[in-house]
Design a protein around this motif. Structure first.
Motif, PDB file in Angstrom:
ATOM      1  N   ALA A 285       0.848  -1.201   0.000  1.00 49.78           N
ATOM      2  CA  ALA A 285       0.000   0.000   0.000  1.00 49.78           C
ATOM      3  C   ALA A 285       0.879   1.246   0.000  1.00 49.78           C
ATOM      4  CB  ALA A 285      -0.937   0.004   1.216  1.00 49.78           C
TER       5      ALA A 285
ATOM      6  N   GLN B 201      -5.746  -3.207   2.710  1.00 48.74           N
ATOM      7  CA  GLN B 201      -6.448  -1.923   2.634  1.00 48.74           C
ATOM      8  C   GLN B 201      -6.836  -1.440   4.014  1.00 48.74           C
ATOM      9  OE1 GLN B 201      -9.908  -1.866   0.080  1.00 48.74           O
ATOM     10  NE2 GLN B 201     -10.774  -0.078   1.100  1.00 48.74           N
TER      11      GLN B 201
ATOM     12  N   THR C 299      -3.801   4.254  -1.086  1.00 49.03           N
ATOM     13  CA  THR C 299      -4.167   3.380  -2.199  1.00 49.03           C
ATOM     14  C   THR C 299      -3.359   2.108  -2.107  1.00 49.03           C
ATOM     15  OG1 THR C 299      -4.528   3.289  -4.589  1.00 49.03           O
ATOM     16  CG2 THR C 299      -2.468   4.260  -3.816  1.00 49.03           C
TER      17      THR C 299
ATOM     18  N   ALA D 268       0.485   4.020  -8.664  1.00 49.09           N
ATOM     19  CA  ALA D 268       0.036   4.122  -7.273  1.00 49.09           C
ATOM     20  C   ALA D 268       0.179   5.553  -6.759  1.00 49.09           C
ATOM     21  CB  ALA D 268       0.819   3.154  -6.398  1.00 49.09           C
TER      22      ALA D 268
ATOM     23  N   ARG E  31      -2.741   7.567  -7.987  1.00 42.40           N
ATOM     24  CA  ARG E  31      -3.967   7.279  -7.250  1.00 42.40           C
ATOM     25  C   ARG E  31      -3.916   7.885  -5.841  1.00 42.40           C
ATOM     26  NH1 ARG E  31      -3.067   2.254  -9.601  1.00 42.40           N
ATOM     27  NH2 ARG E  31      -2.342   1.356  -7.627  1.00 42.40           N
ATOM     28  N   ALA E  32      -2.758   7.757  -5.176  1.00 45.01           N
ATOM     29  CA  ALA E  32      -2.632   8.311  -3.825  1.00 45.01           C
ATOM     30  C   ALA E  32      -2.790   9.829  -3.847  1.00 45.01           C
ATOM     31  CB  ALA E  32      -1.282   7.918  -3.220  1.00 45.01           C
TER      32      ALA E  32
ATOM     33  N   GLY F 219      -6.404  10.624  -4.031  1.00 45.46           N
ATOM     34  CA  GLY F 219      -6.998  10.501  -2.705  1.00 45.46           C
ATOM     35  C   GLY F 219      -6.641  11.680  -1.820  1.00 45.46           C
TER      36      GLY F 219
ATOM     37  N   TRP G  18      -9.404   6.919   1.117  1.00 43.49           N
ATOM     38  CA  TRP G  18      -8.954   5.738   0.357  1.00 43.49           C
ATOM     39  C   TRP G  18      -9.304   5.937  -1.112  1.00 43.49           C
ATOM     40  CZ3 TRP G  18      -6.117   1.491   0.407  1.00 43.49           C
ATOM     41  CH2 TRP G  18      -6.322   0.546  -0.591  1.00 43.49           C
ATOM     42  N   GLN G  19      -8.322   5.710  -1.969  1.00 42.08           N
ATOM     43  CA  GLN G  19      -8.506   5.875  -3.411  1.00 42.08           C
ATOM     44  C   GLN G  19      -8.368   4.503  -4.069  1.00 42.08           C
ATOM     45  OE1 GLN G  19      -9.384   8.685  -4.930  1.00 42.08           O
ATOM     46  NE2 GLN G  19      -9.541   7.654  -6.886  1.00 42.08           N
ATOM     47  N   PRO G  20      -9.482   3.925  -4.506  1.00 44.60           N
ATOM     48  CA  PRO G  20      -9.400   2.607  -5.150  1.00 44.60           C
ATOM     49  C   PRO G  20      -8.880   2.738  -6.579  1.00 44.60           C
ATOM     50  CG  PRO G  20     -11.659   3.401  -5.162  1.00 44.60           C
ATOM     51  CD  PRO G  20     -10.863   4.422  -4.387  1.00 44.60           C
ATOM     52  N   ALA G  21      -8.526   1.598  -7.176  1.00 42.41           N
ATOM     53  CA  ALA G  21      -8.080   1.590  -8.573  1.00 42.41           C
ATOM     54  C   ALA G  21      -9.254   1.867  -9.480  1.00 42.41           C
ATOM     55  CB  ALA G  21      -7.454   0.245  -8.911  1.00 42.41           C
TER      56      ALA G  21
END
Length: 656
Positions: free
Chosen positions: A520, A579, A619, A631, A634-635, A638, A652-655
């Motif tokens: 993560a 997660q 993420t 990643a 994505r982070a 978020g 939390w930022q999902p894919a």
């Protein structure tokens, strides 16, 4: 024994003639030297007396001039007219009198040559007339007041014909500061009218150099003699006396022993290095200075003066420069001992060359043995035939354990032995040289990284042995590691930088693919950090960044990687983290920051604490991602979402 006997005979051959000649010449030389010293003393005493008389004569002339000037009817008339006239504007007659008096003063300054200024003051100390040598002024007076000056106050206490003399000094307050600064003495005397009433003060300044010219000439008949004049406080009163010493320098500080003798006697002599100083006391306040002045007064602490003359003291060495017969006598010494000296020098030279050769051989050996690098020589089979102490100490062996007993390859680690063998074959081959970077194995089991550079030593018979220089690369390797570590470290916080995070991510992603463990990533941004910098300054901002780094180190696990991405942005690579665990770690970090204010200077916040918060985007690193870039994106998304939701929160930022 033969050497000792030869030295004894040589000593007798030199010492006996010298002793005989000395026993004959010493009484004659001593008597001659005493006569020369007495002659120098008598001559110096005559010059000293001549200088004293010259100084007395010039001082008497000055005293007579000042007293005579103060008694001039024109001067008394001018003072009386100034004091009796009520109008602030001078009358035509008064103006004419002032001009005539100024012309008279100017004539006295010009023809005398020793006065620099004549000034007339009234009984209140106000300047009435000021004439300066070489400068005719349109205004005869500036109206300046000298009521607080020492010379005015002293002169106002004197009777007719009495003088106040200042100590020789440089440029008093009434001199023009733009002119060259020369030593002077000031002479002040009161002015009375015919009825005995005090009308004012006449002040003159006398060029001290001009005043002492006759004295210096009278005392400089001998080119080697130097006049000296010192006041009661030990100050030089002549310029460039005794070498480079200048007017005003303190004799007492420079020559304390001689000053003690001078200050305790009226006359006498003292030695100064290789010269003789004859001196006598002079006091210008006494009646020995016969002049029109009825009394002379001055500052007591500057008197009496010490007038002296410094002459060379004859010594035996000076006789050689002036007297040829004496020089010839002393040449007998050279003729008597010359044969022995020639032999002694020749013998000594031979012994010296021998010792130098031995010392040189020893130094060369020491340079070889104790050089900062290793040296060794190998025969054609690679057997060690020579090795210096430096390399032996590196390896931990004694010379007798290695030389002619071990092959050098015995010390090479298996991993680098091939490079060594290739370099050694180059030395044996036509190139006759080779080099290799290897690692040496010591007796203790440690390894030393080295570079070996070798050449072949050959004669007409062929290869004899190799000559190799070995350099320890330990410090260089350590420096390379340090530079590599610094290249991946943020200097402010001590955390890894973006490059370090990427390198660690490559390793962790590869390991996660093998083990199947989840990874993560947390992106962190400190809230309102620009406001902190703008409000409290960058020093406080830097302290906040350092405090965050310290908190992060303490809170995160050992395997987690906390790095500074730049500015107030940070990232955390979480290994073996799901997660829910990642969100839990991020939330714990956020709460800790919220409750952990930074300690700052009380002047910054008032209570000495600064609160700050952070927004965090979390993420997961997906399977199949070979780098950290997806990643990170994505982070960051978020993180932006956490800021839009009000900051100080975790998102939390999902894919996608």
């Amino acid at each position: 024994m033969k050497v000792n006997a030869l030295c004894s005979r040589l000593m007798l051959a030199i010492v006996v003639p010298v002793m005989l000649i000395t026993a004959f010449l010493y009484p004659l030389s001593y008597a001659y030297l005493e006569a020369r010293i007495d002659g120098s003393r008598v001559g110096a005493q005559a010059m000293l007396e001549s200088g004293r008389e010259a100084l007395q004569r010039r001082l008497n002339e000055c005293f007579d001039d000042i007293v005579a000037t103060s008694r001039m009817p024109l001067l008394k008339y001018y003072l009386d007219s100034v004091q009796t006239r009520q109008s602030p504007f001078p009358s035509t007659a008064q103006q004419l009198t002032a001009e005539r008096l100024a012309l008279l003063f100017d004539t006295l300054l010009t023809h005398s040559g020793r006065y620099t200024t004549l000034m007339l003051l009234n009984t209140r100390g106000q300047e009435l007339l000021h004439v300066k040598y070489g400068k005719r002024q349109d205004k005869l007076s500036t109206g300046r007041s000298y009521a607080d000056s020492v010379y005015f106050q002293e002169a106002m206490q004197l009777a007719p014909g009495e003088l106040y003399i200042s100590p020789p000094t440089r440029q008093p307050s009434y001199e023009n500061a733009n002119d060259s600064v020369v030593p002077i003495i000031s002479i002040a005397t009161p002015v009375f009218d015919n009825e005995g009433r005090r009308k004012g003060v006449l002040l003159s300044s006398v060029d001290w150099q001009s005043l002492t010219t006759d004295m210096r000439h009278a005392m400089s008949i001998d080119s080697t003699a130097q006049p000296i004049l010192i006041d009661g406080q030990g100050n030089w009163l002549l310029a460039k006396a005794f070498g480079t010493t200048t007017f005003g320098r303190n004799f007492k500080v420079k020559f304390p022993e001689q000053w003690e003798s001078l200050s305790q006697q009226d006359h006498g002599q003292v030695e100064m290095d290789d010269r003789l100083l004859l001196f006598q006391t002079i006091d210008i306040r006494t009646r020995q200075y016969r002049s029109l002045a009825s009394g002379i007064y001055s500052t007591p602490s500057y008197y009496p003066w010490q007038l002296g003359i410094l002459v060379s003291k004859p010594r035996l060495t000076t006789l050689f420069d002036q007297d040829v017969p004496v020089l010839l006598i002393f040449m007998l010494y050279a003729l008597a001992i010359l044969p022995g000296i020639v032999w002694a020098i020749s013998s000594h030279r031979q012994q010296l060359l021998k010792r130098e050769a031995q010392q040189y051989a020893k130094e060369v050996r020491n340079l070889y043995d104790y050089a900062p690098c290793g040296y060794h020589s190998l025969n054609a089979e690679g057997r060690v035939v020579q090795m210096n102490r430096t390399e032996l100490e590196w390896l931990g062996y004694r010379a007798e354990e290695v030389i002619d007993r071990l092959d050098y390859s015995h010390f090479i680690t298996p991993e680098t032995r091939e490079a060594f063998e290739e370099a050694f074959q180059g030395v044996l081959g036509p190139d006759q040289e080779g080099s290799a970077e290897c690692a040496l194995r010591t007796r203790a089991g440690t390894t030393i990284p080295v570079i070996i550079q070798a050449t072949a030593y050959r004669t007409s018979r062929g290869f004899v042995h190799s000559r190799a220089t070995v350099f320890d690369l330990t410090e260089r390797k350590q420096l390379e590691e340090t530079l590599a570590r610094q290249a991946m470290t943020d200097p402010l916080t001590g955390l890894g930088n973006r490059r370090y995070l990427q390198d660690q991510a490559v390793q962790e992603i590869a390991r996660a693919e093998r083990s199947g463990e989840p990874l993560a990533l947390i992106a962190i941004d400190l809230d309102h950090f620009k406001h902190i910098n703008d409000t409290y300054g960058h020093d406080v901002g830097d302290r906040v960044l350092q405090a965050f780094a310290e908190t992060g180190r303490q809170l995160l696990r050992d395997g987690d990687v906390l790095c500074r991405m730049g500015g107030e942005e940070f990232a955390v690579l979480l290994v073996d983290t799901s997660q829910s665990q990642a969100i839990q770690i991020a939330e714990r970090l956020r709460l800790t920051l919220e409750k952990s204010p930074v300690e700052v200077d009380p002047e910054v916040t008032g209570n000495g604490w600064l609160h700050y918060t952070a927004s965090l985007g979390v993420t997961a690193i997906l399977v199949g991602e070979t780098s950290l870039k997806p990643a990170i994106k994505r982070a960051d998304l978020g993180l932006y979402a956490a800021k839009e939701q009000g900051r100080n929160r975790v998102h939390w930022q999902p894919a996608q």
